[in-house]
Write an enzyme that holds these catalytic residues in place. Structure first.
Site, PDB file in Angstrom:
ATOM      1  N   GLN A 128       8.581  25.997  82.051  1.00  0.00           N
ATOM      2  CA  GLN A 128       9.970  26.269  81.660  1.00  0.00           C
ATOM      3  C   GLN A 128      10.880  25.628  82.694  1.00  0.00           C
ATOM      4  OE1 GLN A 128      10.745  30.387  82.129  1.00  0.00           O
ATOM      5  NE2 GLN A 128      12.898  30.239  81.629  1.00  0.00           N
ATOM      6  N   SER A 131      15.795  26.760  85.665  1.00  0.00           N
ATOM      7  CA  SER A 131      16.513  26.999  86.927  1.00  0.00           C
ATOM      8  C   SER A 131      16.660  25.718  87.751  1.00  0.00           C
ATOM      9  CB  SER A 131      15.766  28.018  87.781  1.00  0.00           C
ATOM     10  OG  SER A 131      15.565  29.198  87.072  1.00  0.00           O
ATOM     11  N   GLU A 248      10.211  37.076  73.973  1.00  0.00           N
ATOM     12  CA  GLU A 248       9.250  37.440  75.008  1.00  0.00           C
ATOM     13  C   GLU A 248       9.530  38.864  75.466  1.00  0.00           C
ATOM     14  OE1 GLU A 248       6.924  34.654  74.770  1.00  0.00           O
ATOM     15  OE2 GLU A 248       6.704  35.442  76.788  1.00  0.00           O
ATOM     16  N   SER A 378      17.701  39.091  88.618  1.00  0.00           N
ATOM     17  CA  SER A 378      17.502  39.807  89.886  1.00  0.00           C
ATOM     18  C   SER A 378      17.991  41.262  89.769  1.00  0.00           C
ATOM     19  CB  SER A 378      18.271  39.100  91.008  1.00  0.00           C
ATOM     20  OG  SER A 378      19.661  39.244  90.780  1.00  0.00           O
ATOM     21  N   GLU A 380      20.212  42.708  91.493  1.00  0.00           N
ATOM     22  CA  GLU A 380      21.688  42.786  91.534  1.00  0.00           C
ATOM     23  C   GLU A 380      22.264  42.509  90.141  1.00  0.00           C
ATOM     24  OE1 GLU A 380      19.871  41.073  93.761  1.00  0.00           O
ATOM     25  OE2 GLU A 380      20.188  42.371  95.502  1.00  0.00           O
TER      26      GLU A 380
END
Ligand SMILES: Cc1cc2nc3c(=O)[nH]c(=O)nc-3n(C[C@H](O)[C@H](O)[C@H](O)COP(=O)(O)OP(=O)(O)OC[C@H]3O[C@@H](n4cnc5c(N)ncnc54)[C@H](O)[C@@H]3O)c2cc1C
Length: 395
Positions: A128, A131, A248, A378, A380
């Site tokens: 994938q 990022s 997913e 994440s 956060e």
């Protein structure tokens, strides 16, 4: 209580458990979802993936013409992931199933015919490529650029991807690149099939603090993609990525199983430790701490179950999955931290050291645990979603 206990799903679970016991590659000491460390592990993963598809335990949600079983119970996918985790067997590569979801939803018939069978046979592993160094949590700000070569032509791609799981083994990449820098940032992104063997694609495995290479950086320098590498339409990449990620949804149950195994392992390993001349498990504070962690694992199992059932029934809320994910990943880290505190110096020795506790299981679990607090959003970002979308707090 296990998902599906007391229903026909229980029989299915028993079948899967027996299948996994008979076919899965050997026991894995490393925690979490990891890449093969060598060619032998890679071959094992390919064979294991093929076996799971052939048995109908993977890809049951695909259209019938591509090997799926229309009308199947989606909870079965959750059970399969849980049983793979319970056996500590490798998870089939998520990049491949993400790419399959994208191709099934948005690909041409030719793309499906070319790429779905080798995913099923385990022959082609996908990674994938989303990022980038400056685009992770805020993925829509990605800068890898794909420029159209003109009428009927292909595309030229330049940029850098980061944290690419399995990039060193992948035959193809599911790539997001910016094709319209003038459009609003979510709308200028396009999805592509990237042949990882093309000139201009360079893959650098990264050696992480676990000592293993699960991630890669991937450099794309004037990579020429053919016209039929495009998935869907130009500018549709954001929609395609979100749709394939939403498919997913089997992971949280598997994560809970990992926590349950961690508590069992903690009890096993703590029973070999002595504190002040007495077995650790005879100390009240140790017993209480383990009991507290175990209760939290049960709470996590309920959150995960609610999240899965809410999603499948369409009655879930936007904060169900973030709450389960946040709770799991932070608890997983705390269990590993506690294990290292309890086990002392032998707990931090790595696999291969004759004095290591449980073949280095806990030092690896501790070092890897941070990854879970980042991957898939994440902690956060999960808290932001809970605060803003669940509690209505200001951004
Ligand atoms: C195990 C694992 C596997 C992965 N596999 C892949 C893969 O195969 N392919 C792929 O494309 N990517 C993959 N990733 C990358 C993953 O998607 C990113 O790491 C993730 O999106 C976070 O992005 P980042 O690392 O760039 O951190 P950043 O987004 O730069 O964040 C840095 C820090 O800032 C915090 N932060 C960022 N924004 C906010 C905000 N708005 N409010 C509060 N805090 C904020 C974050 O929580 C974090 O602590 C993987 C990551 C992991 C850990």
């Amino acid at each position: 209580m296990e998902l599906g206990a007391g229903t026909p799903l229980e029989h299915f679970r028993a079948d899967v458990r027996a299948f996994v016991a008979a076919h899965a590659p050997g026991h894995q000491v490393r925690s979490g979802v990891r890449s093969p460390e060598n060619a032998e592990e890679y071959k094992d993963l390919q064979r294991w993936t093929a076996d799971l598809y052939a048995a109908g335990y993977l890809g049951a949600d695909w259209p019938g013409e591509w090997g799926g079983s229309p009308g199947h119970d989606p909870l079965r996918g959750v059970v399969v992931a849980e049983e793979i985790a319970r056996a500590r067997a490798p998870m089939p590569p998520s990049g491949s199933s993400l790419a399959a979801n994208a191709l099934i939803g948005f690909g041409t018939e030719d793309q499906k015919a070319r790429h779905l069978p080798p995913i099923r046979s385990g022959g082609h592993l996908w990674c994938q490529l989303f990022s980038e160094p400056d685009a992770g949590s805020d993925l829509a700000s990605l800068r890898t650029r794909a420029v159209h070569d003109g009428d009927g032509g292909g595309w030229t791609v330049n940029g850098q991807k980061l944290w690419t799981t399995n990039g060193q083994w992948a035959r193809y990449g599911y790539l997001l690149a910016r094709t319209d820098p003038e459009a609003p940032k979510h709308k200028g992104i396009t999805a592509f099939i990237l042949d990882m063997a093309l000139p201009g694609v360079t893959v650098h495995p990264l050696r992480e603090l676990t000592g293993t290479s699960d991630f890669n950086e991937v450099f794309l320098d004037d990579v020429r993609l053919p016209a039929d590498a495009l998935i869907g339409a130009p500018g549709q990449g954001w929609t395609i990525a979100n749709a394939s990620l939403a498919q997913e949804r089997n992971g949280v149950g598997a994560s809970v199983v990992r926590l349950q195994l961690a508590v069992q392992d903690l009890i096993r390993d703590a029973s070999a430790v002595r504190i002040d001349g007495r077995p650790a498990l005879e100390h009240d504070d140790v017993r209480q701490q383990i009991a507290r962690l175990s209760a939290e694992v049960d709470a996590c199992a309920l959150l995960a179950r609610d999240s899965t059932l809410g999603h499948l029934s369409g009655r879930g809320t936007p904060t169900d999955a973030p709450m389960a994910k946040l709770f799991f990943s932070e608890l997983n880290l705390r269990i590993a931290e506690y294990a290292l505190t309890l086990l002392g110096p032998a707990g931090v020795l790595a696999e291969g050291d004759p004095d290591a506790v449980a073949h280095g299981r806990w030092q690896d679990a501790y070092l890897y645990a941070r990854a879970y607090t980042i991957a898939g959003g994440s902690s956060e970002i999960m808290r932001n979603i809970i605060a803003e979308r669940g509690l209505g707090l200001p951004r």
